[in-house]
Design a protein around this motif. Sequence first.
Motif, PDB file in Angstrom:
ATOM      1  N   VAL A  55      -1.767  -1.233 -10.174  1.00 51.35           N
ATOM      2  CA  VAL A  55      -0.811  -2.260 -10.599  1.00 51.35           C
ATOM      3  C   VAL A  55       0.479  -1.574 -11.022  1.00 51.35           C
ATOM      4  O   VAL A  55       0.523  -0.866 -12.030  1.00 51.35           O
ATOM      5  CB  VAL A  55      -1.370  -3.098 -11.769  1.00 51.35           C
ATOM      6  N   ASP A  56       1.540  -1.761 -10.236  1.00 53.12           N
ATOM      7  CA  ASP A  56       2.850  -1.228 -10.603  1.00 53.12           C
ATOM      8  C   ASP A  56       3.744  -2.368 -11.074  1.00 53.12           C
ATOM      9  O   ASP A  56       3.260  -3.486 -11.314  1.00 53.12           O
ATOM     10  CB  ASP A  56       3.471  -0.445  -9.440  1.00 53.12           C
ATOM     11  N   GLN A  57       5.033  -2.115 -11.194  1.00 53.12           N
ATOM     12  CA  GLN A  57       5.951  -3.148 -11.686  1.00 53.12           C
ATOM     13  C   GLN A  57       5.951  -4.393 -10.812  1.00 53.12           C
ATOM     14  O   GLN A  57       6.185  -5.503 -11.298  1.00 53.12           O
ATOM     15  CB  GLN A  57       7.372  -2.583 -11.758  1.00 53.12           C
ATOM     16  N   GLY A  58       5.689  -4.199  -9.523  1.00 56.03           N
ATOM     17  CA  GLY A  58       5.737  -5.328  -8.596  1.00 56.03           C
ATOM     18  C   GLY A  58       4.425  -6.041  -8.414  1.00 56.03           C
ATOM     19  O   GLY A  58       4.353  -7.033  -7.689  1.00 56.03           O
ATOM     20  N   GLY A  59       3.353  -5.549  -9.052  1.00 57.97           N
ATOM     21  CA  GLY A  59       2.060  -6.191  -8.904  1.00 57.97           C
ATOM     22  C   GLY A  59       1.020  -5.292  -8.264  1.00 57.97           C
ATOM     23  O   GLY A  59       1.130  -4.060  -8.311  1.00 57.97           O
ATOM     24  N   PRO A  60       0.003  -5.864  -7.627  1.00 60.74           N
ATOM     25  CA  PRO A  60      -1.102  -5.085  -7.065  1.00 60.74           C
ATOM     26  C   PRO A  60      -0.670  -4.263  -5.846  1.00 60.74           C
ATOM     27  O   PRO A  60       0.123  -4.708  -5.026  1.00 60.74           O
ATOM     28  CB  PRO A  60      -2.126  -6.147  -6.659  1.00 60.74           C
ATOM     29  N   ALA A 113       0.869  -1.170   0.000  1.00 58.06           N
ATOM     30  CA  ALA A 113       0.000   0.000   0.000  1.00 58.06           C
ATOM     31  C   ALA A 113       0.910   1.225   0.000  1.00 58.06           C
ATOM     32  O   ALA A 113       2.100   1.125   0.339  1.00 58.06           O
ATOM     33  CB  ALA A 113      -0.896  -0.006   1.239  1.00 58.06           C
ATOM     34  N   PRO A 114       0.399   2.395  -0.392  1.00 54.81           N
ATOM     35  CA  PRO A 114       1.258   3.591  -0.395  1.00 54.81           C
ATOM     36  C   PRO A 114       1.794   3.914   1.001  1.00 54.81           C
ATOM     37  O   PRO A 114       1.054   3.841   1.987  1.00 54.81           O
ATOM     38  CB  PRO A 114       0.306   4.698  -0.880  1.00 54.81           C
ATOM     39  N   ARG A 115       3.053   4.282   1.084  1.00 58.29           N
ATOM     40  CA  ARG A 115       3.629   4.718   2.359  1.00 58.29           C
ATOM     41  C   ARG A 115       3.198   6.145   2.651  1.00 58.29           C
ATOM     42  O   ARG A 115       3.283   7.013   1.786  1.00 58.29           O
ATOM     43  CB  ARG A 115       5.157   4.654   2.333  1.00 58.29           C
ATOM     44  N   PRO A 116       2.730   6.410   3.875  1.00 61.28           N
ATOM     45  CA  PRO A 116       2.365   7.789   4.224  1.00 61.28           C
ATOM     46  C   PRO A 116       3.617   8.597   4.573  1.00 61.28           C
ATOM     47  O   PRO A 116       4.593   8.068   5.095  1.00 61.28           O
ATOM     48  CB  PRO A 116       1.479   7.607   5.455  1.00 61.28           C
ATOM     49  N   HIS A 117       3.552   9.900   4.269  1.00 55.80           N
ATOM     50  CA  HIS A 117       4.677  10.790   4.576  1.00 55.80           C
ATOM     51  C   HIS A 117       4.248  11.998   5.398  1.00 55.80           C
ATOM     52  O   HIS A 117       5.018  12.938   5.554  1.00 55.80           O
ATOM     53  CB  HIS A 117       5.337  11.270   3.274  1.00 55.80           C
ATOM     54  N   GLY A 118       3.042  11.958   5.932  1.00 54.23           N
ATOM     55  CA  GLY A 118       2.595  13.047   6.784  1.00 54.23           C
ATOM     56  C   GLY A 118       1.150  13.424   6.509  1.00 54.23           C
ATOM     57  O   GLY A 118       0.608  13.162   5.429  1.00 54.23           O
ATOM     58  N   PHE A 119       0.532  14.043   7.522  1.00 51.46           N
ATOM     59  CA  PHE A 119      -0.864  14.452   7.427  1.00 51.46           C
ATOM     60  C   PHE A 119      -0.991  15.823   8.065  1.00 51.46           C
ATOM     61  O   PHE A 119      -0.746  15.993   9.263  1.00 51.46           O
ATOM     62  CB  PHE A 119      -1.752  13.437   8.138  1.00 51.46           C
ATOM     63  N   VAL A 120      -1.334  16.827   7.254  1.00 48.35           N
ATOM     64  CA  VAL A 120      -1.392  18.211   7.729  1.00 48.35           C
ATOM     65  C   VAL A 120      -2.686  18.858   7.261  1.00 48.35           C
ATOM     66  O   VAL A 120      -2.952  18.937   6.046  1.00 48.35           O
ATOM     67  CB  VAL A 120      -0.182  19.034   7.211  1.00 48.35           C
ATOM     68  N   ASP A 122       5.033   6.774 -15.138  1.00 46.89           N
ATOM     69  CA  ASP A 122       3.678   7.318 -15.188  1.00 46.89           C
ATOM     70  C   ASP A 122       2.845   6.747 -14.033  1.00 46.89           C
ATOM     71  O   ASP A 122       3.216   5.738 -13.417  1.00 46.89           O
ATOM     72  CB  ASP A 122       3.016   6.971 -16.522  1.00 46.89           C
ATOM     73  N   VAL A 123       1.725   7.396 -13.764  1.00 47.62           N
ATOM     74  CA  VAL A 123       0.839   6.911 -12.709  1.00 47.62           C
ATOM     75  C   VAL A 123       0.371   5.497 -13.039  1.00 47.62           C
ATOM     76  O   VAL A 123      -0.036   5.207 -14.173  1.00 47.62           O
ATOM     77  CB  VAL A 123      -0.370   7.851 -12.549  1.00 47.62           C
ATOM     78  N   ALA A 124       0.468   4.610 -12.074  1.00 46.80           N
ATOM     79  CA  ALA A 124       0.100   3.212 -12.303  1.00 46.80           C
ATOM     80  C   ALA A 124      -1.388   3.091 -12.618  1.00 46.80           C
ATOM     81  O   ALA A 124      -2.214   3.809 -12.052  1.00 46.80           O
ATOM     82  CB  ALA A 124       0.440   2.377 -11.064  1.00 46.80           C
ATOM     83  N   PRO A 125      -1.759   2.183 -13.510  1.00 45.09           N
ATOM     84  CA  PRO A 125      -3.177   1.993 -13.839  1.00 45.09           C
ATOM     85  C   PRO A 125      -3.916   1.277 -12.724  1.00 45.09           C
ATOM     86  O   PRO A 125      -3.326   0.574 -11.903  1.00 45.09           O
ATOM     87  CB  PRO A 125      -3.112   1.118 -15.098  1.00 45.09           C
ATOM     88  N   ARG A 126      -5.222   1.465 -12.718  1.00 47.98           N
ATOM     89  CA  ARG A 126      -6.057   0.703 -11.796  1.00 47.98           C
ATOM     90  C   ARG A 126      -6.186  -0.731 -12.304  1.00 47.98           C
ATOM     91  O   ARG A 126      -6.081  -0.994 -13.505  1.00 47.98           O
ATOM     92  CB  ARG A 126      -7.443   1.340 -11.684  1.00 47.98           C
ATOM     93  N   LEU A 127      -6.421  -1.633 -11.392  1.00 50.97           N
ATOM     94  CA  LEU A 127      -6.578  -3.039 -11.758  1.00 50.97           C
ATOM     95  C   LEU A 127      -7.674  -3.210 -12.807  1.00 50.97           C
ATOM     96  O   LEU A 127      -7.553  -4.022 -13.725  1.00 50.97           O
ATOM     97  CB  LEU A 127      -6.914  -3.861 -10.513  1.00 50.97           C
ATOM     98  N   GLY A 128      -8.741  -2.400 -12.682  1.00 50.83           N
ATOM     99  CA  GLY A 128      -9.845  -2.500 -13.620  1.00 50.83           C
ATOM    100  C   GLY A 128      -9.509  -2.081 -15.034  1.00 50.83           C
ATOM    101  O   GLY A 128     -10.309  -2.282 -15.950  1.00 50.83           O
ATOM    102  N   GLU A 129      -8.337  -1.497 -15.222  1.00 54.02           N
ATOM    103  CA  GLU A 129      -7.914  -1.056 -16.550  1.00 54.02           C
ATOM    104  C   GLU A 129      -6.907  -2.009 -17.187  1.00 54.02           C
ATOM    105  O   GLU A 129      -6.418  -1.753 -18.282  1.00 54.02           O
ATOM    106  CB  GLU A 129      -7.283   0.339 -16.448  1.00 54.02           C
ATOM    107  N   VAL A 130      -6.601  -3.096 -16.488  1.00 53.76           N
ATOM    108  CA  VAL A 130      -5.530  -3.998 -16.929  1.00 53.76           C
ATOM    109  C   VAL A 130      -6.119  -5.330 -17.397  1.00 53.76           C
ATOM    110  O   VAL A 130      -6.933  -5.942 -16.697  1.00 53.76           O
ATOM    111  CB  VAL A 130      -4.526  -4.243 -15.780  1.00 53.76           C
ATOM    112  N   ALA A 131      -5.707  -5.774 -18.579  1.00 51.04           N
ATOM    113  CA  ALA A 131      -6.071  -7.101 -19.064  1.00 51.04           C
ATOM    114  C   ALA A 131      -5.032  -8.108 -18.580  1.00 51.04           C
ATOM    115  O   ALA A 131      -3.832  -7.826 -18.610  1.00 51.04           O
ATOM    116  CB  ALA A 131      -6.149  -7.112 -20.590  1.00 51.04           C
TER     117      ALA A 131
END
Length: 286
Positions: free
Chosen positions: A176-181, A108-115, A130-139
Motif C-alpha cells: 500500500v503506497d500513497q496511491g493505494g494497493p 504493479a512494480p515496473r521492471p527495469h531489467g533482468f540479468v 520508506d518501504v511501503a507496508p504490506r496490506l496485511g499490516e494496514v488497518a
Amino acid sequence: MKVPKRLQPLVDDGLIDEVVSQLMSGKEAQVYVVRCGNELRCAKVFKEASQRSFKQAVQYQEGRKGRNSRRARAMAKKTRYGQKEQETAWLTSEVDALYRLAAADVRAPRPHGFVDGVLLMDLISDGEGDVAPRLGEVALSPEQARDYHDRVIADVVRMLCAGLVHGDLSEFNVLVDQGGPVIIDLPQAVDAAGNNSAPMLLVRDVDNMRAWFGRFEPALLNTDYGKEIWALYEAGELHPDSPLTGHFEPDTLDVDVMELMAVIDDAREEAEERRERERDDLEDDD
C-alpha cells in the motif's frame, strides 16, 4: 552493506551503484534495496531451484511454452536440457508478467531489467520514502476497505484481460503506497487460457481479497466477484471496464445437460431391452 555475490556483476556493469540494505528473504528469492543513479530500486535475486521451497511449480508452469519446439519437447520430456529451459521459463515468468501488467495499466512494480537471475524493478514506498507496508499490516476503515477492494478487483480484471492470473494473491502480496494497493510477487502467474488451474486460481485470488477486506467491511463477504469475473472471461465478454455486480448465478445449463444425458441413457436402455425381447421372440418362433 557488503555487496552480495549475485549482485556483484550488476555493480561491475554499472546497473547498480550501491546495495543499501536487504529488504526480505522469501521462499523463492532475496530482495535488496539498491541505488541506481538517483533512484532507489529493488533487486530481486531468485534462488536456485534446489534452494527454493515453493513446491507447486508444476501446477503453475502448465501452459508456459518453450521459445521453440525443440525446447518445448525437451521441457515436456524433462531432459537435463529441458529442466534447464523450464528453470529459465520459471525465472523469466515474473519479468514477462510485469511488462504485460505495465502495458495493461495494472498497479504493479515496473521492471527495469533482468540479468543472471536478478530482477531490477521499482521500489514501492510510502509517502515518507520508506518501504511501503504490506496490506496485511494496514488497518482500514470500512470506506477504505471498500475502495481498496474495488481497486484490487479492477486490477485483477485488467490482469485477466492481459491473459494472466496472479495465482497467489493475498494480503501478503499487496503493498500500500500513497496511491493505494500495488500488486507484487508474480513468479507463479499463470496463463489464463493455457492453464487448467486458472479458473480455480483466479477465484481463490479474489476470495482471498474478499476475506481480507471483509474484516473491515463485512458487506464484502456477501460478494462473489471471482466466479462472476471468470464467467465473463470464459464467455469472451470481459473487458477492463466491464461493470461488475459482485453476484454470480450458476448457469443451469449443466443441470439441463445432465437431465438430457439421463434421458438418453433411459432411451438407450429401452432400445436394448426391446432388441433383447425381439431376439427372444425370434428364438421362441424357431
